[in-house]
Scaffold this motif. Structure first.
Motif, mmCIF file in Angstrom:
data_model
loop_
_atom_site.group_PDB
_atom_site.id
_atom_site.type_symbol
_atom_site.label_atom_id
_atom_site.label_comp_id
_atom_site.label_asym_id
_atom_site.label_seq_id
_atom_site.Cartn_x
_atom_site.Cartn_y
_atom_site.Cartn_z
ATOM 1 N N LEU A 96 57.981 20.000 -4.129
ATOM 2 C CA LEU A 96 58.031 21.151 -3.222
ATOM 3 C C LEU A 96 57.818 20.698 -1.788
ATOM 4 O O LEU A 96 58.514 21.155 -0.880
ATOM 5 N N GLU A 97 56.892 19.778 -1.583
ATOM 6 C CA GLU A 97 56.645 19.252 -0.242
ATOM 7 C C GLU A 97 57.909 18.620 0.326
ATOM 8 O O GLU A 97 58.259 18.847 1.484
ATOM 9 N N GLU A 98 58.613 17.869 -0.511
ATOM 10 C CA GLU A 98 59.851 17.241 -0.053
ATOM 11 C C GLU A 98 60.867 18.300 0.372
ATOM 12 O O GLU A 98 61.531 18.164 1.387
ATOM 13 N N TRP A 99 60.968 19.371 -0.394
ATOM 14 C CA TRP A 99 61.919 20.425 -0.048
ATOM 15 C C TRP A 99 61.500 21.131 1.241
ATOM 16 O O TRP A 99 62.314 21.385 2.116
ATOM 17 N N LEU A 100 60.207 21.417 1.361
ATOM 18 C CA LEU A 100 59.722 22.112 2.556
ATOM 19 C C LEU A 100 59.816 21.238 3.803
ATOM 20 O O LEU A 100 59.997 21.744 4.907
ATOM 21 N N ASN A 101 59.714 19.924 3.629
ATOM 22 C CA ASN A 101 59.837 19.010 4.772
ATOM 23 C C ASN A 101 61.195 19.098 5.439
ATOM 24 O O ASN A 101 61.345 18.731 6.595
ATOM 25 N N ARG A 102 62.183 19.607 4.709
ATOM 26 C CA ARG A 102 63.512 19.760 5.285
ATOM 27 C C ARG A 102 63.471 20.619 6.547
ATOM 28 O O ARG A 102 64.372 20.545 7.367
ATOM 29 N N ALA A 103 62.464 21.464 6.656
ATOM 30 C CA ALA A 103 62.364 22.357 7.804
ATOM 31 C C ALA A 103 61.602 21.725 8.976
ATOM 32 O O ALA A 103 61.395 22.378 9.990
ATOM 33 N N GLU A 104 61.198 20.474 8.857
ATOM 34 C CA GLU A 104 60.552 19.765 9.960
ATOM 35 C C GLU A 104 61.636 19.045 10.762
ATOM 36 O O GLU A 104 62.514 18.405 10.190
ATOM 37 N N PHE A 105 61.573 19.124 12.089
ATOM 38 C CA PHE A 105 62.651 18.597 12.920
ATOM 39 C C PHE A 105 62.935 17.119 12.682
ATOM 40 O O PHE A 105 64.087 16.731 12.514
ATOM 41 N N GLU A 106 61.919 16.278 12.677
ATOM 42 C CA GLU A 106 62.159 14.834 12.523
ATOM 43 C C GLU A 106 62.795 14.530 11.171
ATOM 44 O O GLU A 106 63.682 13.690 11.077
#
Length: 166
Positions: A96-106
């Motif tokens: 889930l963290e990996e999927w949510l990280n998609r929304a971080e700019f970098e």
């Protein structure tokens, strides 16, 4: 499709597995725009990067909102269960963290650059330049000896999406 014995975050990950339109829509967005994220591009593209990032985040939010609506919950309940999953060091947090990280700019920028490199190495990230000649008759036949242009190929997933609309 929903296993109500699982937490909302776990159900969200199942939703992603069983609803390929979610990842397909994000992947199509990246394929369409990744050419703007060449690794050697200078600072002048930062504004465009941020605009695309905002569009992408809106798409991610839309897909998460579809899940929240589908399981008849609230964003607050979903967020609370994600926080609980994090604080309890639940093993299901990592995907889930990996999927949510998609929304971080970098992370987004790195994904776009990686997608560009991958497509470019396969010869698939070339932008088509259309020569729109205002004097050209769109109904004119191809000159003798030349074949007419081929119709555009459907985008991957387009046929399935169109079939769903019928």
């Amino acid at each position: 499709m929903d296993d109500t014995s699982k937490s909302l975050p776990e159900r969200f990950m199942l939703y992603l597995e069983k609803c390929p339109h979610v990842s397909t829509s994000l992947d199509n967005f990246m394929e369409t725009n990744c050419h703007l994220f060449e690794t050697h591009i200078g600072e002048e593209h930062k504004l465009k990067h941020m605009e695309l990032y905002q569009e992408y985040v809106t798409l991610v939010d839309k897909r998460m909102g579809e899940f929240v609506t589908h399981v008849k919950t609230t964003e607050e309940d979903f967020a609370a269960q994600v926080k609980e999953m994090i604080s309890s060091n639940n093993a299901n947090w990592k995907p889930l963290e990996e999927w949510l990280n998609r929304a971080e700019f970098e992370y987004f920028k790195q994904m776009m650059q990686k997608k560009h490199s991958t497509l470019n190495s396969k010869g698939g990230d070339e932008q088509i330049a259309l020569d729109d000649d205002p004097n050209e008759d769109p109904n004119a036949e191809a000159p003798a000896g030349e074949a007419p242009p081929a119709p555009p190929m459907p985008v991957e997933g387009q046929l399935e999406d169109d079939a769903d609309m019928v």
